[in-house]
Design an enzyme around this catalytic site. Structure first.
Site, PDB file in Angstrom:
ATOM      1  N   GLU A  91       0.813  -1.223   0.000  1.00  0.00           N
ATOM      2  CA  GLU A  91       0.000   0.000   0.000  1.00  0.00           C
ATOM      3  C   GLU A  91       0.848   1.277   0.000  1.00  0.00           C
ATOM      4  O   GLU A  91       0.380   2.328  -0.427  1.00  0.00           O
ATOM      5  CB  GLU A  91      -0.950   0.034   1.210  1.00  0.00           C
ATOM      6  CG  GLU A  91      -2.099  -0.945   1.117  1.00  0.00           C
ATOM      7  CD  GLU A  91      -1.777  -2.274   1.781  1.00  0.00           C
ATOM      8  OE1 GLU A  91      -0.589  -2.671   1.822  1.00  0.00           O
ATOM      9  OE2 GLU A  91      -2.716  -2.927   2.262  1.00  0.00           O
ATOM     10  N   GLY A  92       2.082   1.186   0.496  1.00  0.00           N
ATOM     11  CA  GLY A  92       2.975   2.355   0.449  1.00  0.00           C
ATOM     12  C   GLY A  92       3.248   2.737  -1.002  1.00  0.00           C
ATOM     13  O   GLY A  92       3.109   3.899  -1.402  1.00  0.00           O
ATOM     14  N   HIS A  93       3.625   1.717  -1.814  1.00  0.00           N
ATOM     15  CA  HIS A  93       3.867   1.974  -3.244  1.00  0.00           C
ATOM     16  C   HIS A  93       2.579   2.438  -3.920  1.00  0.00           C
ATOM     17  O   HIS A  93       2.601   3.337  -4.767  1.00  0.00           O
ATOM     18  CB  HIS A  93       4.347   0.705  -3.947  1.00  0.00           C
ATOM     19  CG  HIS A  93       5.629   0.153  -3.427  1.00  0.00           C
ATOM     20  ND1 HIS A  93       5.695  -1.016  -2.711  1.00  0.00           N
ATOM     21  CD2 HIS A  93       6.904   0.607  -3.527  1.00  0.00           C
ATOM     22  CE1 HIS A  93       6.945  -1.264  -2.397  1.00  0.00           C
ATOM     23  NE2 HIS A  93       7.712  -0.302  -2.867  1.00  0.00           N
TER      24      HIS A  93
END
Ligand code: PAF
Length: 281
Positions: free
Chosen positions: A35-37
């Site tokens: 989810e960071g990417h």
């Protein structure tokens, strides 16, 4: 999802997009996307007409005893995430496509790369700068997006872009966390169940540091001590470093003033995790 492996294919695509007058965003990754990417890709999609995501486990940024061989990879899942986040193209080259066997050019961003993660990972930032500048030259984006979790990497890339006159806007994006506070990272996949539970101590220790700063503590050693105490309360955690540095030049500070970065690196079992926050007086 359109996945290409050669530099020529990326250049052809970029050329046709430029002909249409499109703007281009780039998200550089080593894959195993989370989810960071996804948040970087979505931000890039909202600010550019086309978005390229590079997926490349870059060998030059790993030291001899690091996890290059075992670094998690899953291009099918990465393709699905990129597709649903709205990316236009994945560039997934082989190491032999990215690096000439007799390549002899290096990039050294002096000063900023010597402390924090650079102290223990002497080849790391040279490799990051090399691959990122190559990707900048291949994709020629208008904007490139990097996570603030890798705060030192972001500062180093900003400096490199300034020093080498890349005509690219570098955009830092906030850390994305799990519900319990652990910063999202591809390396979280290595953690056993017990280690995953223990890893929450990184963000908890930073919360303790932030609380001290918010209550007026300005002595860097005292804030570090509070963070270290919390980290030491977790038996699976082994501290690599706890540092408080100036946000721009990454030099350690003793009295807290201006913009600072509080950064930690901690081994949970064998897995080295990093986390940080910035604080402004
Ligand atoms: O942050 C990363 O995943 C890597 O260091 C980067 C920027 C993709 C370069 O390989």
């Amino acid at each position: 999802m359109n996945i290409v492996n050669t530099i020529e294919e990326v250049r052809d695509k970029v050329k046709s997009w430029r002909k249409e007058g499109s703007t281009i965003g780039l998200v550089t990754t080593m894959g195993y996307l989370h989810e960071g990417h996804e948040s970087l890709i979505k931000r890039a999609v909202s600010e550019n007409d086309k978005v390229v995501v590079s997926v490349f486990v870059n060998p030059t940024q790993f030291g001899p005893n690091e996890d290059l061989k075992t670094y998690p990879r899953d291009i099918t899942r990465d393709g699905e995430l990129c597709e649903s986040a709205g990316a236009s193209l994945i560039f997934n080259p082989e190491p032999s496509t990215m690096y000439y066997k007799d390549a002899s050019t290096t990039i050294n961003v002096k000063g900023l790369t010597e402390g924090l993660c650079g102290a223990k990972r002497p080849v790391h930032f040279g490799g990051v700068c090399l691959v990122v500048s190559k990707l900048f030259n291949i994709v020629t984006p208008d904007r490139a997006y990097f996570g603030e979790k890798d705060a030192q990497q972001l500062a180093v890339i900003k400096r490199m872009v300034r020093d080498l006159n890349f005509n690219i806007e570098i955009i830092g994006c906030p850390i994305i966390r799990e519900a319990d506070g652990l910063a999202k990272s591809s390396r979280n996949a290595y953690l056993s169940k017990d280690e995953r539970k223990a890893a929450v101590v990184l963000s908890k220790s930073l919360e303790c540091g932030k609380k001290a700063l918010n209550s007026g503590e300005r002595n860097a050693d005292k804030v570090k001590k509070i963070i270290i105490q919390k980290l030491n309360s977790e038996s699976l955690a082994k501290i690599d470093y706890v540092e408080i540095v100036d946000s721009l030049n990454l030099k350690p500070v003793s009295n807290i003033d201006g913009n600072i970065l509080v950064a930690i690196a901690v081994y949970i079992g064998k897995i080295r995790l990093i986390d940080n926050f910035t604080f402004k007086i």
